[in-house]
Design an enzyme around this catalytic site. Sequence first.
Site, short mmCIF file in Angstrom:
data_model
loop_
_atom_site.label_atom_id
_atom_site.label_comp_id
_atom_site.label_asym_id
_atom_site.label_seq_id
_atom_site.Cartn_x
_atom_site.Cartn_y
_atom_site.Cartn_z
N GLU A 127 0.84 -1.20 0.00
CA GLU A 127 0.00 0.00 0.00
C GLU A 127 0.87 1.24 0.00
O GLU A 127 2.06 1.20 0.30
CB GLU A 127 -0.92 0.01 1.22
CG GLU A 127 -0.21 0.09 2.55
CD GLU A 127 -1.16 -0.04 3.73
OE1 GLU A 127 -2.30 -0.45 3.53
OE2 GLU A 127 -0.72 0.24 4.86
N GLU A 165 -6.80 0.50 14.04
CA GLU A 165 -5.60 1.30 13.85
C GLU A 165 -5.72 2.13 12.58
O GLU A 165 -6.14 1.63 11.53
CB GLU A 165 -4.36 0.40 13.80
CG GLU A 165 -4.17 -0.40 15.08
CD GLU A 165 -2.74 -0.88 15.27
OE1 GLU A 165 -1.87 -0.48 14.48
OE2 GLU A 165 -2.51 -1.64 16.22
N GLU A 190 -5.60 -1.50 10.07
CA GLU A 190 -5.97 -2.86 10.45
C GLU A 190 -6.80 -2.79 11.73
O GLU A 190 -6.85 -1.76 12.40
CB GLU A 190 -4.72 -3.72 10.69
CG GLU A 190 -3.84 -3.20 11.82
CD GLU A 190 -2.63 -4.07 12.08
OE1 GLU A 190 -2.79 -5.30 12.05
OE2 GLU A 190 -1.55 -3.52 12.33
#
Length: 673
Positions: A200, A275, A292
Site C-alpha cells: 500500500e 488502527e 488494520e
Amino acid sequence: MFKKILVANRGEIACRVMRTAKKMGIATVAVYSDADARAPHVLMADEAVRLGPAPAAESYLKAELILLAARETGADCIHPGYGFLSERESFAKACAEAGIAFVGPPPKAIAAMGDKIESKKLAKAAGVNVVPGFVGVIEDTEHAVRISNEIGYPVMMKASAGGGGKGMRLAWSETDVREGFEATKREGLASFGDDRVFIEKFIESPRHIEIQVLGDQHGNIVYLGERECSIQRRHQKVVEEAPSPFVSPEMRKAMGEQAVALARAVGYFSAGTVELIVSGADKSGAGFYFLEMNTRLQVEHPVTEAVTGIDLVEQMIRVAAGEKLAFAQEDVKLTGWAIENRVYAEDPYRGFLPSTGRLVRYRPPASAETPYGAPGTHGDHGYVRVDDGVTEGSEISMFYDPMIAKLITWGETRDEAADLQVAALDRFRIDGIGHNIDFLSALMQHPRFRSGAITTGFIAEEYPEGFHGAPASDVLKRRLAVIAAAIDLQRAERAACISGQLAAHQPIPGERVVTIDGERFAISADAGRLFLDGVEVAFDSDWRLGDIQLDAEIDGAALSVAVDRRGAAWKLTAHGASHLVEVHPPHIAQYRHHMIEKIPPDMSRFLLAPMPGLLTRLHVAPGDKVEAGQPLAVVEAMKMENILRAERAGVVKAANFGPGDSLAVDAAILEFE
C-alpha cells in the site's frame, strides 16, 4: 460469572490479566514453557501447567496444549492476552466446541480482521477510509515491483497476518522492493505461519492513531477515545499516549464512529482496536485511513484505562460471560493525560540492538496500588503504574519479545504526565542487560515531543546518527556536580576511619574539583554546608555509601540519580544519560591533564555480530571482493532478520562462522585483509 480463568500468554500481560481476575474473585491458571518455569506469572497463578520447550512454536502457540491445560484444571474460560492465539479463528472455535468461553471476539470477526487483505475490503464496504494500495495476493517479486511502480513510491510491504511491527518493509525504490519482498514473506511465515504480502501507499508525515472499541454480545458497541502511537522504531511502538495532541473533538468523533461501524459490520464484541494512519499534513482532520483491526487487547491499553477509568480486562471478562455493557457512548469521558513507555531489552547506544541475559538488578519505581480505577482516585498530581512480568534474576530470552516492562504515568496535563515519566525513569534501575531507559527519558524531554509535532519518522529524523544520551542542561550539570562532591566527601570520610594509616587523624580537605563532560566545577564544604563556585547550595539527601540510588533535594528541586563507582570516577545516571564524573582535591586535579587515555583496539578488519542471534545466511566467502553497502550476512534475532553490510570495500580473508551457527554479541563473523 466464571469460576476459573486460564491465561494463554506469558510475561506482563499474563500478570495483568491475573490481577483483574483475582480482584473479581476468579481463580487463575498459568501456562508456561521451560524458559518460564519460575516466571512471575507462574508464581502469581493459583495453578500452573507446563506446555513444552522454550520456543513459542513448541509451547505457547500450540492450541491443543492450551485446551488440554484448560480441561485438566477445570478452567471455564481462556484469556489470550495480547496475541499468540488470539488471532486464530480455529482456536476460538475449538474453545466453543470444548464448552470453554473465549475471552475475546467471535471467530468470524477474528477471521475477518485477522487477514489484512480481506479486512481492507470489509472496511471499504463499511464506509471506512482506506489507504490506496493493492488489496490482493502478490505472486512474486516481479509482481510486487509492478504493483509498487503503479502505486508510486514510497510503498509499504506488509505480511497479511502480521502485527507488532514484524513482517513490514518500507520501500523507497524498485531496488528496495527487490531486496525486501522475499524477506517480508519469510518474516510473515516465521512469525505468523502465513507468507502472503500486500502493498500500500506509504503516507508521508504519518501519525499512527488508533481507536479503542468495546462491544458486548447484545449489539452495544462504544469507542473509548484514541491513542497516539506515532513514536516507533522499525514499526514497533515505543511511546503511546491518550488522548492524541493532534486529534480534535470533531476528528475523534469521526474516527470513533467509523471504528464502531467497522466493528458492527463484522459482528464484533469484546475489546478491539482499529488502527489508523493519519496525515499530519492534513490540518482538516479528514486525512485518516484504516490500517488494520487488532482483535485483541493491545499492549498500550493502560493509557486508555487511565483516561477513562475503565478496566478493559474486566470488561472483556464480563462481555465473555454474556453481560451487557454498563455504560453507553455518552457516559465515556476522557480525563487528564496518560503516557506509556515500553522498556525494552535493547541497547540504544549500539543501534538498538536486542539484548539478552539475566536481570542482575531490577528495581522499578513505586507503582500505584489501584492502577485501574478512575484517575481521580489517584490524587490531583498524577500517578505512576508499572506493568511487568519479570523480577530480579529473571532471564530475558531470545525466544520472546524483548519488552521488559511498561511504564505508565497519568497527569492532569500532557506536560505533567511527561514530567512524571522522566522522574520515574530516573528511579528505574536495570543491570545485567542493555535497556532503553535513557532513550525513553530523552524522548520525554525532547522539545519536539513536548510540542506534539510527532510522526512515525520521529526517531529516524531526530536521531539520524544514533542515540548518544540525552543532552544535559547547565542546571543538571551543576546539580550533578554537587551530588558528586557530596558523595566523594562521604567516601573520603569513611576512608579516613580505616585504622593503621601512616597519616592518621589528618583533616579531610573540603574542596573538590568536579569534572563533567569536560566542564569543571569548584565545590567546597564547610560545617555541613556546600558551596558551588562560592554560592551556597541547599542540599539534602540520606544517601549512604553502597546505595545504588540517590534521592536528593537541591535548592528545593527533587532529583533521583543512579550511582556507580567506576574506578577512580563516579558514574551518575539521570535524565536520560550517564556521566562519568571525576572528583579530585584541587592539588590532584591540577595534574589531571597529564594522565594518558587508553586507546581501544582497532576492530575495523572484522564483521562483528551486533547482537546475539542465529547466522541464517552468509553471502560471501574467503577471497571475495566486497564493496561498501554490500550485504554480507543475515542474523536472525528476536524473530527479526538483520542484514549486515560492508562498511567499506575490501577482500574477505576468513569466515569464522557458517549458516546455522549461533552467535554471541561481538563475535567476529568475517575477517578482512
